[in-house]
Design an enzyme around this catalytic site. Sequence first.
Site, PDB file in Angstrom:
ATOM      1  N   ASP A 171       0.803  -1.222   0.000  1.00  0.00           N
ATOM      2  CA  ASP A 171       0.000   0.000   0.000  1.00  0.00           C
ATOM      3  C   ASP A 171       0.833   1.269   0.000  1.00  0.00           C
ATOM      4  O   ASP A 171       1.999   1.292   0.406  1.00  0.00           O
ATOM      5  CB  ASP A 171      -0.976   0.026   1.175  1.00  0.00           C
ATOM      6  CG  ASP A 171      -0.299  -0.198   2.524  1.00  0.00           C
ATOM      7  OD1 ASP A 171       0.730  -0.910   2.569  1.00  0.00           O
ATOM      8  OD2 ASP A 171      -0.788   0.335   3.534  1.00  0.00           O
ATOM      9  N   GLU A 197      -0.404  -2.159   5.285  1.00  0.00           N
ATOM     10  CA  GLU A 197       0.533  -2.040   6.403  1.00  0.00           C
ATOM     11  C   GLU A 197       0.464  -0.660   7.019  1.00  0.00           C
ATOM     12  O   GLU A 197       0.595  -0.502   8.228  1.00  0.00           O
ATOM     13  CB  GLU A 197       1.961  -2.342   5.920  1.00  0.00           C
ATOM     14  CG  GLU A 197       3.011  -2.358   7.027  1.00  0.00           C
ATOM     15  CD  GLU A 197       3.535  -0.977   7.402  1.00  0.00           C
ATOM     16  OE1 GLU A 197       3.948  -0.790   8.566  1.00  0.00           O
ATOM     17  OE2 GLU A 197       3.529  -0.077   6.535  1.00  0.00           O
ATOM     18  N   GLU A 198       0.277   0.355   6.186  1.00  0.00           N
ATOM     19  CA  GLU A 198       0.370   1.730   6.660  1.00  0.00           C
ATOM     20  C   GLU A 198      -0.646   2.072   7.736  1.00  0.00           C
ATOM     21  O   GLU A 198      -0.312   2.658   8.755  1.00  0.00           O
ATOM     22  CB  GLU A 198       0.212   2.705   5.480  1.00  0.00           C
ATOM     23  CG  GLU A 198       1.365   2.674   4.488  1.00  0.00           C
ATOM     24  CD  GLU A 198       2.673   3.135   5.092  1.00  0.00           C
ATOM     25  OE1 GLU A 198       2.688   3.615   6.241  1.00  0.00           O
ATOM     26  OE2 GLU A 198       3.700   2.998   4.414  1.00  0.00           O
TER      27      GLU A 198
END
Length: 411
Positions: A83, A141-142
């Site tokens: 992402d 993940e962010e």
Amino acid sequence: MPTAASLALDLTSGLKTHDIEALYQDLHRHPELSFQEHRTAGILAERLAGAGYAVTTAVGGTGVVGVLTNGDGPVVWLRGDMDALPVTEATGLSYASTVDGVMHACGHDMHVTWLAFAAEALAAARETWSGTLVVIGQPAEEGGGGAAAMVSDGLHTRFPRPDAVFGQHVAPGPAGFVSHTPGLIMSAADDLHIVVNGLGGHGSRPEATVDPVVTGAYIVTRLQSIVSREVAASEAVVLTTGQFNAGQRPNIIPSEARLGLNLRTQDATVRERVLAAVRRIVEGECEAAGCPAPPEVNTGASFPATVNDAALDAEIAALHGELLGAQSVVDFGPAMGSEDFSLLVPTGVPYDFWFVASTPQATWNDAPGQGLGDKITGVPGNHSPLFAPDLSVLLPGVRTLVGAALHKLGA
């Protein structure tokens, strides 16, 4: 008998730099936010299928899992996150983002590129290893939640259980260096969302209100005393107020203010102590202000600390030293940054996570200061609109993943 490092060099010797750069630049031009990585996931899935992997898509939303079974032997997982961030790019690169307000400002486009080419190189050389290789393209993940979503969707039960899990992250630092840290390498992180409940009214009559903006300001200021007065100097803690939202008009005192905090810690006991201090301060300031209702303090995204298996890290660091040159492997020490990488790993399975430094040499040389600590604050880092990893680290990043996999796959 060839070593894993020499095999990794052989397996990747035929890779064309132009091809690696083409994929990376394409991904960089087309960033996608968390859980929206449909195009990126499609590209990774197509390449894995073309290389002979059994591919499962939509794992945990937009996650991709490729499995290549190649005889008896260990099971190795390689992970890359996909992402991008809600950042407007300011690099001026010819391959800059074409999506308004979205950028691969953390380098996950490079992670996917490394993962794809490593997976293809290993698949093309099945005769050199035995075991099972599982390649994971992780979403989100962010913002947190991507790893947990894949696990909830059966990552640990639908696919072969690993004997080792590997991941790597592009980072600021002189290009050509790889940073290995045994044990703790990345901190735990917690997001906190706070609502200060006030009593709104006209800006000309503050005495008839309970101003949540003033109370919120006191909270922000008082929170700074936690790290400076309640945490020992030897205990690494960062507490940031990244959001303060209140009101619509200058002459209206709003009825509430919203704060967003981010906490980074490296010790579980310290984490609990700081979280308790945050709640105490928020509740105390609201009570002192006479707020008509207690504040709301809710936990958002949370990342555990990333703690490498020390023995495995020593082995992979030595391998990378053989692969890239001993002088290229350093230890930057634990970072205050955080990852959800460890959430992917089944309990009891050893893992290793390392950093690939990517700052162009000229940029690094021009940065103020002398030592690493000085210079690293003077170059664009992850999440910066100016973050632009040097293309020279693309091929080495493929090789570090290939080498790690071969180390466990009986090369």
